[in-house]
Design a protein around this motif. Structure first.
Motif: not given
Ligand code: URA
Ligand code: URA
Length: 326
Positions: A195-204
């Motif tokens: 989800g949205p937090s997963g997409q941010l995790l992928t960037k991190i």
């Protein structure tokens, strides 16, 4: 497939935007419960503005000696700034900050390596029988464990799930990220952090040079709690054995807990995230770091700056452990 260099550049651009955003907020302080772990020093600078007359509604009459020019727009902007008495925070030059961060990072890695040496012989308490069944093939053992875990009905969360979210990534990863429990998107898709937090995790993770295929991602709970409430002790008790078996197959060099709940639940502590960050912990003989949950970062972008430091430390620790093992 999308150009990888472009993708990398996008990620770096995003991170630079985080850092700029945080500078602009003057928010290089950690905000949780008033604690202040080590951060890169910031120099607060009062803007150098010469004493200026208070703004009046009428432009001052030119003195006979001065040329009759209008006040420059920049000047009136400066006058406004003085009147609001705002002290701006100006970041130290990037090179000083990088050197300061490298020193903090080296110190962290050195201390952690010393701690690891002082630990009793590392390694999961129990060997995973599936590894033996599959002649040490981690991918095959993980696939077999997944097949065992997917139909789990050990707790009532199984009744409401769309999918069990076992975990994903490289079954021989050096670095494992552990979240709390699947959310709605994860429950729908059966994959962790999509989800949205997963997409941010992928960037991190991309920003420290990893793809999702290099690392392993999973959660403490494999099924979604109703309305994303915190994991309950009974659920953890029944689900944690799955996690321990995953780790026994993975044998990672380092674990990163995402968020307060994941860290507290895994480490069986009620210390605040502020206390848990910047210190290394151990789980099943594996060093554990904790950082902010990406969902918390979506709500509080000012924490991204510290997260960026945390994951760079994580990366440095993983590299140092790899170098030690040769
Ligand atoms: N939050 C988590 O903790 N885990 C997920 O997989 C998704 C969101
Ligand atoms: N506070 C929390 O509870 N969790 C986070 O991830 C960050 C701050």
């Amino acid at each position: 497939m999308a150009n990888q260099a472009d993708e990398r550049q996008n990620i770096i651009g995003d991170l630079q935007a985080w850092i700029r955003q945080n500078r602009d907020l003057g928010a290089e302080y950690y905000l949780d419960e008033g604690s202040r772990p080590e951060v890169i020093p910031v120099t607060a600078v009062v803007p150098e503005v010469a004493e200026a007359p208070a703004e009046t509604s009428e432009p001052a009459a030119p003195t006979p000696a001065a040329a009759p020019t209008k006040p420059a727009p920049a000047k009136s902007a400066q006058t406004k700034r003085i009147q609001t008495k705002r002290i701006q925070t100006k970041p130290a030059p990037a090179t000083d900050k990088e050197a300061a961060f490298r020193a903090i990072c080296d110190h962290f890695v050195g201390e952690t390596l010393a701690l690891i040496k002082g630990q009793p012989a590392a390694g999961p308490a129990t060997a995973e029988p599936l590894l033996e069944t599959h002649a040490g093939d981690a991918a095959a053992a993980m696939a077999a464990l997944k097949a065992e875990v997917l139909p789990c009905t050990a707790c009532e969360l199984s009744g409401a799930r769309t999918n069990t979210v076992f975990g994903a990534g490289n079954p021989q990863a050096d670095v494992v990220f552990i979240g709390e429990a699947p959310g709605q998107d994860e429950d729908q898709q059966g994959e962790p952090f999509v989800g949205p937090s997963g997409q941010l995790l992928t960037k991190i993770i991309g920003a420290i040079g990893y793809s999702r295929d290099d690392i392993y991602i999973c959660n403490i709970l494999k099924c979604r709690p109703p309305n994303n409430r915190d994991p309950q002790p009974f659920e953890v008790q029944h689900c944690e054995p799955h996690l321990k078996r995953q780790l026994a197959i993975l044998r990672p060099r380092v674990i990163c807990c995402l968020g307060r709940v994941a860290a507290q639940t895994l480490l069986k502590t009620d210390l605040s995230l502020g206390k848990l960050r910047n210190t290394v912990h151990f789980y099943e003989g594996v060093p554990v770091m904790a950082t902010f949950h990406p969902a918390a970062l979506l709500r509080n972008p000012s924490w991204k700056r510290d997260t960026w430091d945390d994951v760079r430390k994580l990366h440095a620790l993983s590299e140092a452990l790899q170098a030690e093992e040769g």
